[in-house]
Write a protein that holds these residues in place. Structure first.
Motif, PDB file in Angstrom:
ATOM      1  N   ALA A  22       0.834  -1.203   0.000  1.00  0.00           N
ATOM      2  CA  ALA A  22       0.000   0.000   0.000  1.00  0.00           C
ATOM      3  C   ALA A  22       0.869   1.254   0.000  1.00  0.00           C
ATOM      4  O   ALA A  22       0.585   2.218  -0.720  1.00  0.00           O
ATOM      5  CB  ALA A  22      -0.936   0.000   1.207  1.00  0.00           C
ATOM      6  N   ILE A  23       1.946   1.257   0.782  1.00  0.00           N
ATOM      7  CA  ILE A  23       2.851   2.413   0.816  1.00  0.00           C
ATOM      8  C   ILE A  23       3.553   2.580  -0.522  1.00  0.00           C
ATOM      9  O   ILE A  23       3.670   3.700  -1.034  1.00  0.00           O
ATOM     10  CB  ILE A  23       3.859   2.265   1.978  1.00  0.00           C
ATOM     11  CG1 ILE A  23       3.135   2.401   3.314  1.00  0.00           C
ATOM     12  CG2 ILE A  23       4.979   3.288   1.863  1.00  0.00           C
ATOM     13  CD1 ILE A  23       3.978   2.066   4.523  1.00  0.00           C
ATOM     14  N   TRP A  59       2.482   1.627  -3.452  1.00  0.00           N
ATOM     15  CA  TRP A  59       1.492   2.096  -4.424  1.00  0.00           C
ATOM     16  C   TRP A  59       1.253   3.597  -4.263  1.00  0.00           C
ATOM     17  O   TRP A  59       1.188   4.334  -5.246  1.00  0.00           O
ATOM     18  CB  TRP A  59       0.182   1.322  -4.229  1.00  0.00           C
ATOM     19  CG  TRP A  59      -0.923   1.804  -5.097  1.00  0.00           C
ATOM     20  CD1 TRP A  59      -1.123   1.541  -6.402  1.00  0.00           C
ATOM     21  CD2 TRP A  59      -1.990   2.690  -4.701  1.00  0.00           C
ATOM     22  NE1 TRP A  59      -2.243   2.194  -6.852  1.00  0.00           N
ATOM     23  CE2 TRP A  59      -2.792   2.900  -5.836  1.00  0.00           C
ATOM     24  CE3 TRP A  59      -2.329   3.311  -3.506  1.00  0.00           C
ATOM     25  CZ2 TRP A  59      -3.918   3.706  -5.783  1.00  0.00           C
ATOM     26  CZ3 TRP A  59      -3.446   4.107  -3.476  1.00  0.00           C
ATOM     27  CH2 TRP A  59      -4.231   4.296  -4.603  1.00  0.00           C
ATOM     28  N   ALA A  60       1.158   4.063  -3.015  1.00  0.00           N
ATOM     29  CA  ALA A  60       0.922   5.486  -2.773  1.00  0.00           C
ATOM     30  C   ALA A  60       2.107   6.325  -3.241  1.00  0.00           C
ATOM     31  O   ALA A  60       1.928   7.395  -3.834  1.00  0.00           O
ATOM     32  CB  ALA A  60       0.657   5.726  -1.285  1.00  0.00           C
ATOM     33  N   ARG A  80       2.102   6.447  -7.056  1.00  0.00           N
ATOM     34  CA  ARG A  80       1.004   7.272  -7.546  1.00  0.00           C
ATOM     35  C   ARG A  80       1.319   8.757  -7.399  1.00  0.00           C
ATOM     36  O   ARG A  80       0.947   9.570  -8.239  1.00  0.00           O
ATOM     37  CB  ARG A  80      -0.261   6.916  -6.773  1.00  0.00           C
ATOM     38  CG  ARG A  80      -1.476   7.642  -7.234  1.00  0.00           C
ATOM     39  CD  ARG A  80      -2.675   7.181  -6.448  1.00  0.00           C
ATOM     40  NE  ARG A  80      -3.753   8.100  -6.605  1.00  0.00           N
ATOM     41  CZ  ARG A  80      -4.868   7.832  -7.278  1.00  0.00           C
ATOM     42  NH1 ARG A  80      -5.024   6.658  -7.814  1.00  0.00           N
ATOM     43  NH2 ARG A  80      -5.808   8.727  -7.382  1.00  0.00           N
ATOM     44  N   ASN A  81       2.024   9.135  -6.330  1.00  0.00           N
ATOM     45  CA  ASN A  81       2.342  10.537  -6.087  1.00  0.00           C
ATOM     46  C   ASN A  81       3.528  11.023  -6.899  1.00  0.00           C
ATOM     47  O   ASN A  81       3.738  12.222  -7.014  1.00  0.00           O
ATOM     48  CB  ASN A  81       2.622  10.766  -4.604  1.00  0.00           C
ATOM     49  CG  ASN A  81       1.355  10.858  -3.807  1.00  0.00           C
ATOM     50  OD1 ASN A  81       0.306  11.196  -4.329  1.00  0.00           O
ATOM     51  ND2 ASN A  81       1.447  10.536  -2.533  1.00  0.00           N
TER      52      ASN A  81
END
Length: 65
Positions: A24-25, A27-28, A31-32
């Protein structure tokens, strides 16, 4: 339910929890990384917002303007 199955559930939580958190980290972060606006556009927008805010409050008592 036997005690052995409790250990199995706990093992799944302990092993899969950090893996899911790391995914999840990651992916974030990915994405940023792709910014939709350039730094110049961001700076220009910030200056415009500050000017608009200053104009909106320039006649208020105690504003110092």
């Amino acid at each position: 339910m036997a005690e052995g199955s409790d250990v199995n559930y706990w093992t799944i939580v302990v092993v899969l929890g950090p893996i899911l958190l790391a995914l999840a980290i990651a992916w974030a972060i990915m994405r940023n990384r792709k910014a939709t606006t350039s730094l110049d556009e961001t700076e220009r927008g910030t200056r415009e917002n500050y000017r608009a805010e200053q104009r909106a409050h320039e006649n208020e008592p105690g504003s110092g303007l």
